[in-house]
Design an enzyme around this catalytic site. Structure first.
Site, PDB file in Angstrom:
ATOM      1  N   TYR A  28      11.783 -27.464  16.677  1.00 47.71           N
ATOM      2  CA  TYR A  28      10.755 -27.333  15.646  1.00 47.71           C
ATOM      3  C   TYR A  28       9.436 -28.114  15.059  1.00 47.71           C
ATOM      4  O   TYR A  28       8.492 -27.572  15.168  1.00 47.71           O
ATOM      5  CB  TYR A  28      12.117 -27.910  13.839  1.00 47.71           C
ATOM      6  N   GLU A  50      11.594 -26.012   1.372  1.00 50.93           N
ATOM      7  CA  GLU A  50      11.312 -27.494   0.724  1.00 50.93           C
ATOM      8  C   GLU A  50      12.668 -27.352  -0.461  1.00 50.93           C
ATOM      9  O   GLU A  50      12.778 -28.581  -0.779  1.00 50.93           O
ATOM     10  CB  GLU A  50      10.079 -27.986   0.972  1.00 50.93           C
ATOM     11  N   TRP A  58      15.818 -32.823   5.998  1.00 48.13           N
ATOM     12  CA  TRP A  58      15.265 -31.337   6.244  1.00 48.13           C
ATOM     13  C   TRP A  58      16.424 -30.787   7.552  1.00 48.13           C
ATOM     14  O   TRP A  58      16.235 -29.476   7.902  1.00 48.13           O
ATOM     15  CB  TRP A  58      14.139 -31.479   7.236  1.00 48.13           C
TER      16      TRP A  58
END
Length: 203
Positions: A28, A50, A58
């Site tokens: 990522y 988000e 995350w």
């Protein structure tokens, strides 16, 4: 200065992405985080994710991203905007995602808010990129929000979006490349800068 570490491949990266038990974090970081995005669906998806991250990490959301995409019809805003209470119940029963009614309903409401923007001739991409910092710092500093994230949060809320507080929006700006928070010691910084140089801001 934000911390970096050298990986087992001898590449120096942002310290947060080095998790030996979760290689998706490094991918990522190397392929997405901080690289500019203008696509309307990707921006919508990331704002929703988000929002789901609020109060979580995350890493949790990234591990569940494919399940989120399946549950939310690829984050196609037209399809998500048409979700009904039956879809809310379906999602609340889906162990693959974060089962939080408020966040699920917010994602559906945000799709409707996005379509309302489209109906007025307004696009998410230009709105997001209008909040790019004109004179970014040469070296990123540790912060959880910024004047730009505060302004974009206010703009989105005025358009009916939810779960888009300034901290959530700042994480979004980082990930979508509107802010380049790779420190200079990180190999990703120069790559993100090069991507930004060739990126066409949505209009």
């Amino acid at each position: 200065m934000l911390k970096t570490v050298e990986g087992d491949d001898s590449v120096r990266r942002c310290a947060w992405c080095e998790a030996p038990d979760f290689p998706a974090y490094r991918r990522y970081h190397d392929e997405e985080w901080g690289f500019p995005v203008g696509d309307e669906t990707r921006l919508f998806e990331k704002l929703c994710l988000e929002g789901f991250q609020a109060g979580l990490s995350w890493r949790t959301i990234l591990a569940k991203r494919e399940a989120f995409r399946a549950g939310f019809a690829g984050f196609d805003p037209v399809r998500v905007a048409a979700f009904t209470e039956a879809d809310v119940q379906r999602l609340l029963a889906d162990a693959g995602i974060v089962r939080h009614r408020g966040k699920i309903e917010a994602a559906i409401g945000n799709a409707r808010a996005l379509l309302a923007m489209h109906a007025r001739g307004e696009r998410l991409g230009p709105l997001v990129w209008s909040h790019e910092e004109t004179k970014p710092a040469a070296e990123p500093v540790m912060r959880s929000e910024s004047p730009a994230s505060q302004a974009l949060s206010k703009a989105l809320k005025a358009r009916g979006w939810r779960f888009v507080g300034p901290t959530t929006v700042y994480a979004f700006l980082q990930s979508m490349g509107v802010v380049n928070d790779h420190p200079s010691a990180c190999a990703g910084r120069s790559r993100a800068l090069a991507a930004r140089a060739s990126f066409r801001v949505p209009s």
